[in-house]
Design a protein around this motif. Sequence first.
Motif, mmCIF file in Angstrom:
data_model
loop_
_atom_site.group_PDB
_atom_site.id
_atom_site.type_symbol
_atom_site.label_atom_id
_atom_site.label_comp_id
_atom_site.label_asym_id
_atom_site.label_seq_id
_atom_site.Cartn_x
_atom_site.Cartn_y
_atom_site.Cartn_z
ATOM 1 N N ARG A 245 0.832 -1.211 0.000
ATOM 2 C CA ARG A 245 0.000 0.000 0.000
ATOM 3 C C ARG A 245 0.863 1.256 0.000
ATOM 4 N NH1 ARG A 245 -4.569 -1.353 4.535
ATOM 5 N NH2 ARG A 245 -5.650 -2.972 3.369
ATOM 6 N N ALA A 246 1.903 1.254 0.799
ATOM 7 C CA ALA A 246 2.787 2.417 0.871
ATOM 8 C C ALA A 246 3.466 2.657 -0.467
ATOM 9 C CB ALA A 246 3.829 2.225 1.970
ATOM 10 N N PHE A 247 4.001 1.619 -1.076
ATOM 11 C CA PHE A 247 4.675 1.774 -2.362
ATOM 12 C C PHE A 247 3.691 2.200 -3.451
ATOM 13 C CE2 PHE A 247 7.846 -1.337 -0.490
ATOM 14 C CZ PHE A 247 8.742 -0.334 -0.165
ATOM 15 N N SER A 248 2.476 1.690 -3.385
ATOM 16 C CA SER A 248 1.439 2.099 -4.331
ATOM 17 C C SER A 248 1.120 3.579 -4.170
ATOM 18 C CB SER A 248 0.182 1.249 -4.106
ATOM 19 O OG SER A 248 -0.867 1.696 -4.919
ATOM 20 N N TRP A 249 1.032 4.042 -2.917
ATOM 21 C CA TRP A 249 0.754 5.453 -2.652
ATOM 22 C C TRP A 249 1.883 6.338 -3.186
ATOM 23 C CZ3 TRP A 249 2.998 9.511 -0.124
ATOM 24 C CH2 TRP A 249 2.204 10.632 0.106
ATOM 25 N N PHE A 250 3.131 5.953 -2.952
ATOM 26 C CA PHE A 250 4.264 6.726 -3.469
ATOM 27 C C PHE A 250 4.186 6.813 -4.995
ATOM 28 C CE2 PHE A 250 6.605 5.502 0.550
ATOM 29 C CZ PHE A 250 6.695 6.801 1.040
ATOM 30 N N GLU A 251 3.905 5.673 -5.636
ATOM 31 C CA GLU A 251 3.842 5.650 -7.092
ATOM 32 C C GLU A 251 2.695 6.535 -7.602
ATOM 33 O OE1 GLU A 251 3.071 2.399 -10.599
ATOM 34 O OE2 GLU A 251 4.081 1.721 -8.774
ATOM 35 N N LYS A 252 1.530 6.415 -6.971
ATOM 36 C CA LYS A 252 0.358 7.197 -7.362
ATOM 37 C C LYS A 252 0.628 8.692 -7.257
ATOM 38 C CE LYS A 252 -4.264 8.157 -5.650
ATOM 39 N NZ LYS A 252 -5.190 7.847 -4.568
ATOM 40 N N ASN A 253 1.446 9.083 -6.285
ATOM 41 C CA ASN A 253 1.746 10.495 -6.057
ATOM 42 C C ASN A 253 3.064 10.931 -6.693
ATOM 43 O OD1 ASN A 253 -0.426 11.654 -4.168
ATOM 44 N ND2 ASN A 253 -0.015 9.611 -3.364
ATOM 45 N N ASN A 254 3.572 10.099 -7.600
ATOM 46 C CA ASN A 254 4.802 10.401 -8.346
ATOM 47 C C ASN A 254 5.981 10.754 -7.433
ATOM 48 O OD1 ASN A 254 3.631 9.998 -10.904
ATOM 49 N ND2 ASN A 254 2.679 12.006 -10.763
ATOM 50 N N ILE A 255 6.124 9.980 -6.375
ATOM 51 C CA ILE A 255 7.231 10.173 -5.443
ATOM 52 C C ILE A 255 8.221 9.032 -5.648
ATOM 53 C CG2 ILE A 255 7.915 10.308 -3.013
ATOM 54 C CD1 ILE A 255 5.052 11.357 -2.448
#
Length: 77
Positions: free
Chosen positions: A15-25
């Motif tokens: 979930r954390a990695f997905s969130w980073f990817e979704k937010n272009n981080i």
Amino acid sequence: MIKVYYRGSSVFSRRAFSWFEKNNINVQKQQISKVTSGCLIKLLQHFDKRLTAILKHEGKSSSEVENTPKHETSFPQ
């Protein structure tokens, strides 16, 4: 760049990695089990607080941790 230390492939890590990817981080992933003691010492040298402020204390609430006596800890340079 943010370096993320994670344990295995838990749902929380995904979930954390997905969130980073979704937010272009951009993140650099590092499995915690593959961190060497030298790398850990180098990382901990960046903290200006005592070691007890960043350690996880099993079974203690945050107020109990805050009231735990602090011990001076030094690391080799």
